[in-house]
Design a protein around this motif. Structure first.
Motif, PDB file in Angstrom:
ATOM      1  N   HIS A  69       0.781  -1.240   0.000  1.00 12.77           N
ATOM      2  CA  HIS A  69       0.000   0.000   0.000  1.00 12.77           C
ATOM      3  C   HIS A  69       0.816   1.297   0.000  1.00 12.77           C
ATOM      4  O   HIS A  69       0.411   2.274  -0.626  1.00 12.77           O
ATOM      5  CB  HIS A  69      -0.945   0.038   1.208  1.00 12.77           C
ATOM      6  CG  HIS A  69      -1.966  -1.038   1.190  1.00 12.77           C
ATOM      7  ND1 HIS A  69      -2.956  -1.127   0.243  1.00 12.77           N
ATOM      8  CD2 HIS A  69      -2.138  -2.108   2.011  1.00 12.77           C
ATOM      9  CE1 HIS A  69      -3.703  -2.200   0.477  1.00 12.77           C
ATOM     10  NE2 HIS A  69      -3.219  -2.812   1.531  1.00 12.77           N
ATOM     11  N   ARG A  70       1.939   1.331   0.727  1.00 12.55           N
ATOM     12  CA  ARG A  70       2.631   2.617   0.892  1.00 12.55           C
ATOM     13  C   ARG A  70       4.114   2.436   1.189  1.00 12.55           C
ATOM     14  O   ARG A  70       4.513   1.541   1.931  1.00 12.55           O
ATOM     15  CB  ARG A  70       1.991   3.400   2.045  1.00 12.55           C
ATOM     16  CG  ARG A  70       2.611   4.758   2.287  1.00 12.55           C
ATOM     17  CD  ARG A  70       1.761   5.575   3.257  1.00 12.55           C
ATOM     18  NE  ARG A  70       2.457   6.739   3.739  1.00 12.55           N
ATOM     19  CZ  ARG A  70       2.589   7.886   3.074  1.00 12.55           C
ATOM     20  NH1 ARG A  70       2.087   8.024   1.867  1.00 12.55           N
ATOM     21  NH2 ARG A  70       3.238   8.904   3.607  1.00 12.55           N
ATOM     22  N   GLU A  91       7.231   9.784  -1.190  1.00  8.55           N
ATOM     23  CA  GLU A  91       6.090   9.045  -0.640  1.00  8.55           C
ATOM     24  C   GLU A  91       5.321   8.443  -1.811  1.00  8.55           C
ATOM     25  O   GLU A  91       5.004   9.150  -2.770  1.00  8.55           O
ATOM     26  CB  GLU A  91       5.177   9.972   0.150  1.00  8.55           C
ATOM     27  CG  GLU A  91       5.870  10.594   1.358  1.00  8.55           C
ATOM     28  CD  GLU A  91       5.029  11.667   2.003  1.00  8.55           C
ATOM     29  OE1 GLU A  91       4.307  11.333   2.960  1.00  8.55           O
ATOM     30  OE2 GLU A  91       5.074  12.813   1.517  1.00  8.55           O
ATOM     31  N   ASP A  93       1.994   5.962  -2.739  1.00  7.90           N
ATOM     32  CA  ASP A  93       0.787   5.240  -2.346  1.00  7.90           C
ATOM     33  C   ASP A  93       0.325   4.402  -3.517  1.00  7.90           C
ATOM     34  O   ASP A  93       0.295   4.884  -4.661  1.00  7.90           O
ATOM     35  CB  ASP A  93      -0.311   6.215  -1.913  1.00  7.90           C
ATOM     36  CG  ASP A  93       0.021   6.886  -0.596  1.00  7.90           C
ATOM     37  OD1 ASP A  93       0.157   6.165   0.406  1.00  7.90           O
ATOM     38  OD2 ASP A  93       0.173   8.119  -0.581  1.00  7.90           O
ATOM     39  N   ILE A  95      -2.900   2.370  -4.831  1.00  9.94           N
ATOM     40  CA  ILE A  95      -4.334   2.286  -4.607  1.00  9.94           C
ATOM     41  C   ILE A  95      -4.917   1.299  -5.605  1.00  9.94           C
ATOM     42  O   ILE A  95      -4.814   1.499  -6.823  1.00  9.94           O
ATOM     43  CB  ILE A  95      -4.982   3.679  -4.758  1.00  9.94           C
ATOM     44  CG1 ILE A  95      -4.361   4.635  -3.718  1.00  9.94           C
ATOM     45  CG2 ILE A  95      -6.494   3.613  -4.607  1.00  9.94           C
ATOM     46  CD1 ILE A  95      -4.134   6.010  -4.216  1.00  9.94           C
TER      47      ILE A  95
END
Length: 148
Positions: A69-70, A91, A93, A95
């Motif tokens: 996910h991250r 960063e 993410d 999805i």
């Protein structure tokens, strides 16, 4: 106050988040789309080290790792006074979407508009290569090879 020098990128990838996550955290899989050497320890405090172009090492450490996910890691360039190792933050993410994954990338902490533009170009290039590999393709030789 909001940081004015931030790169935002999105990519729609025809692969599930777990496959995309593996392409970003497994050193052998990273090399299919970026770099000539990779040493990553995807856990908080773990090393992020990728020789991106064969002539330039990106170095930092993982801050956050949420499997599939991250990812968040500090980022900079060995030998650079402008963007030294660990001086910025990436960063990512992942999805889940129908037909694949939406990847959202934010690269913050860059020192200037010039650095922001250069890193935006680099991320666009490498996310394109990642998208190709994740879909089962071969992006071919990296035209950024040898760049300093």
């Amino acid at each position: 106050m909001q940081d004015p020098f931030v790169v935002h990128r999105e990519a729609h990838i025809a692969a599930p988040p777990a496959a995309v996550f593996a392409l970003m955290t497994d050193p052998e899989k990273i090399l299919r789309w970026m770099g000539t050497e990779a040493q990553v320890e995807p856990q908080p405090g773990g090393l992020y080290l990728v020789n991106v172009t064969g002539a330039r090492f990106a170095r930092g450490s993982f801050r956050e790792v949420v499997p599939v996910h991250r990812l968040a890691y500090s980022f900079g360039w060995d030998g650079s006074e402008v963007v030294p190792p660990g001086s910025s933050l990436v960063e990512i993410d992942l999805i889940e979407q129908e037909g694949g994954t939406l990847l959202r990338l934010t690269h913050s902490g860059l020192p200037s508009a010039e650095q922001c533009a250069g890193h935006a170009e680099g991320w666009a290039h490498y996310l394109g290569r990642l998208t190709e590999v994740a879909a089962g393709g071969d992006p071919g030789p990296d035209p950024f090879y040898g760049r300093t």
